[in-house]
Scaffold this motif. Structure first.
Motif: not given
Length: 144
Positions: A128-144
């Motif tokens: 869960y924590f690994i995938l949550k990190g991947v997901y959050n990194d994707y969302l952060e990258g999507d904003k820039s």
């Protein structure tokens, strides 16, 4: 390069996701839900009375996918769709009593899934924590 499909992270994520969704089918069928309907209901159990656009953003579903899904949930008596009186373009989704009751009944679903995929709680938590990190990194990258 010596290509090996089962050594590709993207394939493992894809195949695992498909297998987990298949497992969900057996668990969710008695509740009359598809996987996509289930995650939509989770978003509503978390916060009732949401705009369709908000739900779409949370679920990462476009309106072409979300609208028929919401119509089906409404037909099944689980949600209502209500247009905003001041801005007719805004549509709110509200849980019905049956939709709220379904949330209580579905509390068994996560545990049943863990049993189906045969992963212990600690490993599931790590994943869960690994995938949550991947997901959050994707969302952060999507904003820039």
């Amino acid at each position: 390069m010596n290509w090996k499909l089962d050594e590709q992270l993207c394939f493992l994520l894809y195949a695992s996701s498909r297998n987990v969704i298949k497992a969900y089918k057996d668990i969710l069928d008695p509740f009359g839900l598809t996987y996509t309907q289930y995650i939509t209901m989770i978003a509503l159990w978390e916060q009732d009375h949401q705009l369709v656009s908000e739900l779409g953003d949370k679920l990462q579903l476009d309106s072409g996918t979300l609208t028929p899904l919401l119509k089906k949930l409404e037909k099944d008596g689980r949600v209502t769709r209500v247009r905003d009186q001041e801005d007719q373009r805004k549509v709110y989704i509200n849980l019905t009593k049956a939709g709220k009751d379904l949330g209580v009944a579905c509390q068994v679903v996560p545990e049943r899934l863990l049993q189906c995929v045969q992963i212990d709680f600690d490993k599931a938590k790590q994943l869960y924590f690994i995938l949550k990190g991947v997901y959050n990194d994707y969302l952060e990258g999507d904003k820039s």
